[in-house]
Design a protein around this motif. Structure first.
Motif, PDB file in Angstrom:
ATOM      1  N   ASP A  32       6.707  -3.637  -3.134  1.00 50.23           N
ATOM      2  CA  ASP A  32       5.401  -3.234  -3.661  1.00 50.23           C
ATOM      3  C   ASP A  32       4.689  -2.292  -2.698  1.00 50.23           C
ATOM      4  O   ASP A  32       4.110  -1.283  -3.092  1.00 50.23           O
ATOM      5  N   SER A  33       4.738  -2.664  -1.425  1.00 46.26           N
ATOM      6  CA  SER A  33       4.096  -1.832  -0.408  1.00 46.26           C
ATOM      7  C   SER A  33       4.743  -0.449  -0.365  1.00 46.26           C
ATOM      8  O   SER A  33       4.063   0.566  -0.310  1.00 46.26           O
TER       9      SER A  33
ATOM     10  N   GLN B  84       7.062  -8.024  -1.680  1.00 49.89           N
ATOM     11  CA  GLN B  84       5.858  -7.428  -1.090  1.00 49.89           C
ATOM     12  C   GLN B  84       6.195  -6.092  -0.431  1.00 49.89           C
ATOM     13  O   GLN B  84       5.455  -5.113  -0.548  1.00 49.89           O
TER      14      GLN B  84
ATOM     15  N   SER C  11       3.733   1.493  -3.431  1.00 48.46           N
ATOM     16  CA  SER C  11       2.371   2.035  -3.342  1.00 48.46           C
ATOM     17  C   SER C  11       2.322   3.184  -2.339  1.00 48.46           C
ATOM     18  O   SER C  11       1.650   4.193  -2.570  1.00 48.46           O
ATOM     19  N   GLN C  12       3.073   3.053  -1.221  1.00 50.63           N
ATOM     20  CA  GLN C  12       3.120   4.157  -0.250  1.00 50.63           C
ATOM     21  C   GLN C  12       3.792   5.382  -0.861  1.00 50.63           C
ATOM     22  O   GLN C  12       3.359   6.512  -0.659  1.00 50.63           O
TER      23      GLN C  12
END
Length: 146
Positions: A37-38, A34, A41-42
């Motif tokens: 992924d975070s 996670q 995306s950032q």
């Protein structure tokens, strides 16, 4: 039997502990995933923002160049107009100087003409008086001779 139960109980505890560790590991892996992924995306959001900022910067640089060119053109035109105005002012100054010189010359000629006209009038008047006196004198002489 007691020992077997103890061993089984330890084995069950070890199995539970292993399962808990696996669950924690899965949870950690999930959390790490996670987080990845975070972060991904950032990172993508930051890359998009960076690309947008680059485009905005390029657009501002273009506008700045255009404004600079317009300013240089306007400055050139202003210098040209200023030079033209200076040239016209210099021409007007020279023209005024010529007119003033002509005025002084004409004023001198006028003064000379007036003076010479006065002399001419005086000479003519004197000449006319002399002629009149001569005629009167001749007339009187003729009368006296008769």
């Amino acid at each position: 039997e007691q020992a077997v139960r103890e061993l089984r109980s330890r084995l069950e505890e070890a199995e539970e502990s292993r399962q808990a560790a696996q669950a924690r590991r899965r949870s950690s892996i999930s959390t790490v995933g996670q987080l990845q992924d975070s972060m991904q995306s950032q990172r993508l959001a930051l890359e998009r923002r960076l690309a947008d900022d680059r485009e905005a910067c390029c657009a501002l640089r273009r506008r700045l160049r255009e404004e600079k060119q317009r300013a240089q053109l306007a400055e050139g035109e202003a210098r040209s107009l200023d030079g033209g105005l200076r040239q016209r002012a210099e021409e007007q100054r020279r023209k005024i100087e010529r007119l003033q010189a002509n005025l002084r010359r004409v004023a001198g000629e006028l003064s000379h003409c007036r003076a010479s006209a006065d002399v001419r009038w005086a000479t003519r008047f004197t000449s006319q008086l002399t002629q009149k006196d001569d005629r009167n004198w001749r007339l009187q002489r003729r009368i006296a001779e008769e």
